[in-house]
Scaffold this active site. Structure first.
Site, PDB file in Angstrom:
ATOM      1  N   SER A  61       0.801  -1.209   0.084  1.00  0.00           N
ATOM      2  CA  SER A  61       0.010  -0.046  -0.057  1.00  0.00           C
ATOM      3  C   SER A  61       0.614   1.395  -0.140  1.00  0.00           C
ATOM      4  O   SER A  61       2.116   1.180   0.443  1.00  0.00           O
ATOM      5  CB  SER A  61      -1.034   0.010   1.205  1.00  0.00           C
ATOM      6  OG  SER A  61      -1.806  -1.052   1.208  1.00  0.00           O
TER       7      SER A  61
HETATM    8  N1  SAM Z   1      -0.472  -5.045   4.288  1.00  0.00           N
HETATM    9  C1  SAM Z   1      -0.051  -5.341   2.926  1.00  0.00           C
HETATM   10  C2  SAM Z   1       1.434  -4.884   3.195  1.00  0.00           C
HETATM   11  O1  SAM Z   1       1.809  -4.105   3.963  1.00  0.00           O
HETATM   12  O2  SAM Z   1       2.175  -4.897   1.926  1.00  0.00           O
HETATM   13  C3  SAM Z   1      -0.716  -4.725   1.659  1.00  0.00           C
HETATM   14  C4  SAM Z   1      -1.498  -5.685   1.205  1.00  0.00           C
HETATM   15  S1  SAM Z   1      -2.389  -5.847  -0.394  1.00  0.00           S
HETATM   16  C5  SAM Z   1      -2.701  -3.989  -0.610  1.00  0.00           C
HETATM   17  C6  SAM Z   1      -3.707  -6.767   0.090  1.00  0.00           C
HETATM   18  C7  SAM Z   1      -3.344  -8.169   0.631  1.00  0.00           C
HETATM   19  O3  SAM Z   1      -4.706  -8.655   1.075  1.00  0.00           O
HETATM   20  C8  SAM Z   1      -2.850  -8.990  -0.809  1.00  0.00           C
HETATM   21  O4  SAM Z   1      -1.751  -9.460  -0.455  1.00  0.00           O
HETATM   22  C9  SAM Z   1      -4.087  -9.892  -0.935  1.00  0.00           C
HETATM   23  O5  SAM Z   1      -3.467 -11.064  -1.578  1.00  0.00           O
HETATM   24  C10 SAM Z   1      -4.483  -9.993   0.531  1.00  0.00           C
HETATM   25  N2  SAM Z   1      -5.822 -10.672   0.558  1.00  0.00           N
HETATM   26  C11 SAM Z   1      -7.003 -10.553  -0.323  1.00  0.00           C
HETATM   27  N3  SAM Z   1      -8.106 -11.190   0.246  1.00  0.00           N
HETATM   28  C12 SAM Z   1      -7.513 -11.915   1.352  1.00  0.00           C
HETATM   29  C13 SAM Z   1      -8.434 -12.747   2.143  1.00  0.00           C
HETATM   30  N4  SAM Z   1      -9.225 -12.979   2.354  1.00  0.00           N
HETATM   31  N5  SAM Z   1      -7.662 -13.130   3.325  1.00  0.00           N
HETATM   32  C14 SAM Z   1      -6.117 -12.699   3.503  1.00  0.00           C
HETATM   33  N6  SAM Z   1      -5.463 -11.821   2.686  1.00  0.00           N
HETATM   34  C15 SAM Z   1      -6.156 -11.502   1.545  1.00  0.00           C
END
Ligand code: SAM
Length: 222
Positions: A61
């Site tokens: 992000s």
């Molecule tokens: N917090 C992260 C960082 O600091 O890099 C940013 C994450 S990215 C914007 C969103 C993440 O949510 C992705 O890696 C995606 O695979 C994960 N994601 C999506 N749906 C999810 C779910 N149901 N459970 C866990 N992770 C999920």
């Protein structure tokens, strides 16, 4: 001072001018080396205030978003925090710098493995799980704070249930392109102990997250 430390200091100043006030959050951003969470080909943009691509079509992000969501959570040392969407592990590292006990769930195995290795190497003791985070992490609930870092069509009921009374959750809710960031506070007064808890909501406009995919999120499969 090396170049990255200088860029980190400049990023903190930029975030401050953009409205981030919490000194502890700013200090945490100033301490975590974002370049270590970014893919090699994008390292030169590590301290630009932008989201960057990760493997598996996901993103780390934008620093402003990380700082803003963290500020809304009002993290106190020893808070038990659930993060849904570990991604690169950067947000987990920021939460650890604030003294939280961090539980973080990532649905994509490749990202779970790489963030696990990285956080361990950097000495951040984060509890990680490769699963669908829309179900929460019942064995460790309730959580003082919950942060969802992917965009959801609704607030997963299981996450509301796993939030402590007095707890705070931040979650982007909307369609697959843009979302509003919701701050949810769970409330129950002493004389209402036998009733269902109440929720207070505050909304912040216009964020763009990758989709939250799972039982209580979007149903796209990949
Ligand atoms: N917090 C992260 C960082 O600091 O890099 C940013 C994450 S990215 C914007 C969103 C993440 O949510 C992705 O890696 C995606 O695979 C994960 N994601 C999506 N749906 C999810 C779910 N149901 N459970 C866990 N992770 C999920």
């Amino acid at each position: 001072m090396d170049l990255n430390s200088l860029h980190r200091k400049e990023l903190v100043e930029k975030l401050q001018s953009a409205g981030i006030k919490d000194k502890e959050v700013l200090k945490a951003i100033g301490r975590v080396k974002r370049e270590l969470f970014v893919k090699d080909e994008f390292k030169k943009y590590s301290y630009d205030n932008i989201a960057l691509p990760l493997n598996s079509n996901q993103t780390i992000s934008q620093p402003f978003t990380v700082a803003f969501m963290t500020e809304l959570l009002e993290i106190k040392p020893d808070d038990k925090v659930l993060e849904v969407g570990t991604g690169s592990g950067y947000q987990s590292a920021i939460l650890k710098e604030l003294g939280a006990k961090v539980y973080s769930i990532e649905r994509i195995k490749e990202l779970y493995n790489s963030s696990k290795e990285k956080l361990f190497k950097l000495g951040y003791n984060v509890n990680l799980k490769n699963d669908d985070g829309t179900k929460g992490w019942i064995e460790n609930a309730p959580f003082d704070k919950i942060i969802v870092t992917a965009g959801s069509p609704r607030i997963p009921k299981q996450l509301l249930d796993q939030l402590s009374i007095g707890g705070r959750m931040v979650i982007p809710v909307g369609d697959e392109v843009t979302q509003k960031l919701l701050l949810v506070k769970k409330i129950q007064s002493e004389d209402e102990k036998d009733k269902e808890p109440k929720y207070k909501f505050k909304t912040y406009e216009d964020f763009k997250f990758v989709p939250l995919i799972g039982e209580e999120g979007w149903t796209i499969s990949n």
